[in-house]
Motif scaffolding. Structure first.
Motif: not given
Length: 163
Positions: A43-66
């Motif tokens: 949610q933090g990454l999405r709030a920083l602007g990673m809410d559209a494709t392909p950024w939302v996938d990258i946000a999900r990948a980073l959150s998963f790793i953490v």
């Protein structure tokens, strides 16, 4: 010189696991905490602007790793301590497991974002479904592959002990 420590010379026993029910409870508590970490990062990454494709996938990948890295270390310490083993085999199993669950989590999240109807909860529901899928895979594989406990061996009777 005389040792005054009553534990001197005693070797520590390997930690034992709390049993399947205990492991499920600990895994659930740790998983709940780590899911909050994962979701917070997402949610933090999405709030920083990673809410559209392909950024939302990258946000999900980073959150998963953490989230899953945190879960690995907490589960290793508190849930599956009886099966703890050092070395390349455990690290290799961990890397392979998390590579697979990483692809599953990101893929399921992407699928959910495509198939769910538009709503304010679409991204959250997609994350929940992808997280639940990855969690089931993780428990099964952590328990029976990565942190597999050594099998108890029964004593072998020699011919002199049989009589």
């Amino acid at each position: 010189m005389v040792a005054t420590d009553p534990k001197a010379g005693v070797t520590a026993a390997a930690p034992s696991s709390p049993g399947l029910l205990g492991q499920l409870i600990r895994f659930g508590l740790i998983g709940g905490f780590c899911a909050l970490v994962d979701f917070g990062v997402y949610q933090g990454l999405r709030a920083l602007g990673m809410d559209a494709t392909p950024w939302v996938d990258i946000a999900r990948a980073l959150s998963f790793i953490v989230g899953t890295t945190t879960a690995f270390f907490l589960n290793r310490k508190f849930t599956f301590a009886g099966g703890r083993q050092e070395g390349a085999r455990q690290i290799g199993s961990f890397v392979l497991l998390y590579a697979v669950t990483f692809l599953v989590a990101v893929g399921v999240n992407r699928t959910m974002l495509h198939v769910l109807p538009e709503s304010d909860w679409k991204a959250t529901l997609g994350w929940v479904v992808s997280q639940a899928t990855a969690t089931v895979i993780n428990f099964v594989m952590l328990k029976w592959v990565v942190f597999r406990e050594p099998r108890a061996t029964s004593p072998v009777l020699t011919s002199t002990e049989e009589n």
